[in-house]
Design a protein around this motif. Structure first.
Motif, PDB file in Angstrom:
ATOM      1  N   HIS A  15      10.187 -25.173  18.686  1.00 23.25           N
ATOM      2  CA  HIS A  15      10.512 -25.352  19.919  1.00 23.25           C
ATOM      3  C   HIS A  15       9.018 -23.737  20.934  1.00 23.25           C
ATOM      4  O   HIS A  15       8.525 -24.977  21.745  1.00 23.25           O
ATOM      5  CB  HIS A  15      11.576 -24.742  20.854  1.00 23.25           C
ATOM      6  CG  HIS A  15      12.051 -25.048  22.717  1.00 23.25           C
ATOM      7  ND1 HIS A  15      12.037 -26.737  23.347  1.00 23.25           N
ATOM      8  CD2 HIS A  15      12.141 -24.090  23.224  1.00 23.25           C
ATOM      9  CE1 HIS A  15      11.939 -26.718  24.208  1.00 23.25           C
ATOM     10  NE2 HIS A  15      11.974 -24.973  24.762  1.00 23.25           N
ATOM     11  N   LEU A  16       9.252 -23.346  20.820  1.00 19.54           N
ATOM     12  CA  LEU A  16       8.455 -22.242  21.643  1.00 19.54           C
ATOM     13  C   LEU A  16       7.031 -21.919  21.049  1.00 19.54           C
ATOM     14  O   LEU A  16       5.860 -21.392  21.677  1.00 19.54           O
ATOM     15  CB  LEU A  16       9.201 -20.640  21.135  1.00 19.54           C
ATOM     16  CG  LEU A  16      10.499 -20.508  21.742  1.00 19.54           C
ATOM     17  CD1 LEU A  16      11.302 -18.846  21.263  1.00 19.54           C
ATOM     18  CD2 LEU A  16      10.280 -20.502  23.167  1.00 19.54           C
ATOM     19  N   PHE A  17       6.593 -22.106  19.257  1.00 19.36           N
ATOM     20  CA  PHE A  17       5.613 -21.984  18.933  1.00 19.36           C
ATOM     21  C   PHE A  17       4.867 -23.219  18.254  1.00 19.36           C
ATOM     22  O   PHE A  17       3.403 -23.017  17.685  1.00 19.36           O
ATOM     23  CB  PHE A  17       6.001 -20.853  17.912  1.00 19.36           C
ATOM     24  CG  PHE A  17       5.683 -19.375  18.745  1.00 19.36           C
ATOM     25  CD1 PHE A  17       4.891 -19.350  20.316  1.00 19.36           C
ATOM     26  CD2 PHE A  17       6.960 -18.605  19.225  1.00 19.36           C
ATOM     27  CE1 PHE A  17       5.322 -17.997  20.361  1.00 19.36           C
ATOM     28  CE2 PHE A  17       7.212 -17.439  19.364  1.00 19.36           C
ATOM     29  CZ  PHE A  17       6.064 -17.335  20.471  1.00 19.36           C
ATOM     30  N   GLY A  18       6.037 -24.265  18.350  1.00 21.93           N
ATOM     31  CA  GLY A  18       5.103 -25.157  17.252  1.00 21.93           C
ATOM     32  C   GLY A  18       6.289 -24.819  15.919  1.00 21.93           C
ATOM     33  O   GLY A  18       6.226 -24.267  15.388  1.00 21.93           O
ATOM     34  N   PRO A  19       6.112 -26.619  15.585  1.00 20.61           N
ATOM     35  CA  PRO A  19       6.442 -26.970  13.926  1.00 20.61           C
ATOM     36  C   PRO A  19       6.277 -26.039  12.669  1.00 20.61           C
ATOM     37  O   PRO A  19       6.654 -25.578  11.634  1.00 20.61           O
ATOM     38  CB  PRO A  19       6.910 -28.524  14.070  1.00 20.61           C
ATOM     39  CG  PRO A  19       5.815 -28.568  14.736  1.00 20.61           C
ATOM     40  CD  PRO A  19       5.540 -27.842  16.035  1.00 20.61           C
ATOM     41  N   GLU A  20       5.015 -25.716  13.321  1.00 18.35           N
ATOM     42  CA  GLU A  20       3.665 -25.211  11.862  1.00 18.35           C
ATOM     43  C   GLU A  20       4.487 -23.572  11.686  1.00 18.35           C
ATOM     44  O   GLU A  20       4.945 -22.710  10.545  1.00 18.35           O
ATOM     45  CB  GLU A  20       2.838 -25.416  12.300  1.00 18.35           C
ATOM     46  CG  GLU A  20       1.972 -26.805  12.004  1.00 18.35           C
ATOM     47  CD  GLU A  20       2.209 -27.205  13.645  1.00 18.35           C
ATOM     48  OE1 GLU A  20       2.161 -26.329  14.024  1.00 18.35           O
ATOM     49  OE2 GLU A  20       0.960 -28.344  13.972  1.00 18.35           O
ATOM     50  N   THR A  21       4.633 -23.439  12.656  1.00 24.73           N
ATOM     51  CA  THR A  21       5.116 -21.426  12.434  1.00 24.73           C
ATOM     52  C   THR A  21       6.289 -21.791  11.496  1.00 24.73           C
ATOM     53  O   THR A  21       6.416 -21.013  11.408  1.00 24.73           O
ATOM     54  CB  THR A  21       5.364 -20.917  14.192  1.00 24.73           C
ATOM     55  OG1 THR A  21       4.019 -21.406  15.297  1.00 24.73           O
ATOM     56  CG2 THR A  21       5.185 -19.768  14.204  1.00 24.73           C
ATOM     57  N   ALA A  22       7.240 -22.490  12.347  1.00 18.50           N
ATOM     58  CA  ALA A  22       8.716 -22.880  11.740  1.00 18.50           C
ATOM     59  C   ALA A  22       8.173 -22.973  10.584  1.00 18.50           C
ATOM     60  O   ALA A  22       9.376 -22.132   9.255  1.00 18.50           O
ATOM     61  CB  ALA A  22       9.510 -23.737  12.964  1.00 18.50           C
TER      62      ALA A  22
END
Length: 310
Positions: free
Chosen positions: A276-283
């Motif tokens: 949510h905060l930094f994008g699904p790629e980051t997760a």
């Protein structure tokens, strides 16, 4: 950084530079990185999820799609080479901010304050902490206890709180875990008064497991949708005056409130919060670094039926 991309597997995207903290993880996304900049710029090429650096004409592997190139500063590329940082978000990818992949820390760095108390659940705390620790440039974690010093968990292990309740600074993201200690905490008027005042200033207020009961008892979930541990669902949902409890949910996001189901569900919620905060790629990068297969569907919840909630 600039460029374009289309592959769903590649680890770079416009506005973000993502890589692992350890060399073993870094090799998943950085195949080669030298220290000598070419024309003051490090050009990063992507191919099927791997990253190849072309520095001074020297390549370890030749990318076949040079149109998917990204540029970042020598400072940022050196950080990749030396593994000094694990995550490098650029929240404002405009021309002024492209000179450094480190971006604006005020925008990109989030502080998570975790509330400890006697009898907290270890995994409720350290599941999220472990995942956030994979993204140390994006998140910092502070442990807030009754006072600075040791706090005993439900499992008996003691954890050092870095600051006491009364000295804790204004929070950014609050996380309240569950555990056996929540049974008495929901009746502690002094604690609930402090929590309601302190957490009300946070951008996001979150809980894991029966931590939702504590938030509800403090009035922090009134007017919000929420979920909690399914084995303790009857007890936990007896708190709060106007909470819309959701029986079947791995986690529930409602504006500034995020609540998860029991124990391990907090890790899935944390991954969703990172996305949510930094994008699904980051997760996805954080999950891969932890060798973790996360549940990305907030409605996935076999434990509600197993505990007779519907």
């Amino acid at each position: 950084m600039s460029g374009r991309y289309s592959s769903s597997r590649e680890c770079f995207r416009r506005g973000y530079c993502i890589y692992g903290e350890e060399k073993r993880i870094a090799r998943l996304v950085v195949s080669y990185c030298d220290r000598g900049p070419r024309h003051g710029v490090w050009r990063i090429f992507t191919r099927t999820g791997l990253v190849h650096a072309d520095i001074g004409g020297r390549r370890r592997s030749r990318p076949h799609r040079t149109d998917r190139s990204f540029q970042c500063s020598a400072e940022s590329a050196e950080a990749i080479a030396t593994d000094r940082v694990a995550f490098c978000p650029v929240i404002k990818p405009d021309t002024a901010n492209r000179s450094s992949c480190l971006g604006d820390r005020d925008e990109s760095h989030r502080r998570v304050s975790i509330v400890l108390f006697d009898g907290f659940e270890l995994l409720d705390v350290f599941g999220p902490v472990g995942l956030l620790g994979m993204l140390s440039q994006a998140f910092s974690v502070e442990l807030v206890g009754p006072a600075s010093g040791l706090v005993r968990s439900s499992q008996g292990a003691e954890v050092v709180a870095t600051v006491g309740y009364r000295d804790a600074k204004r929070p950014d993201i609050v996380l309240v875990p569950g555990g056996r200690g929540t049974r008495s905490l929901v009746n502690d008027a002094g604690f609930l008064e402090w929590l309601a005042a302190w957490a009300s200033e946070a951008r996001l207020v979150t809980s894991v497991c029966t931590g939702a009961a504590v938030l509800a008892a403090a009035g922090l979930l009134d007017g919000f949708r929420a979920t909690t541990n399914k084995r303790a669902y009857g007890w936990a949902t007896s708190h709060g005056s106007s909470v819309e409890w959701v029986a079947q949910a791995r986690w529930v996001e409602d504006r500034s409130r995020w609540t998860s189901s029991g124990v391990a569900a907090g890790i899935d919620m944390t991954a969703a919060l990172v996305a949510h905060l930094f994008g699904p790629e980051t997760a996805a990068v954080a999950a891969a670094a932890a060798e973790l297969e996360i549940h990305t569907d907030p409605h996935w919840d076999p434990f509600a039926a197993a505990n007779g909630l519907f």
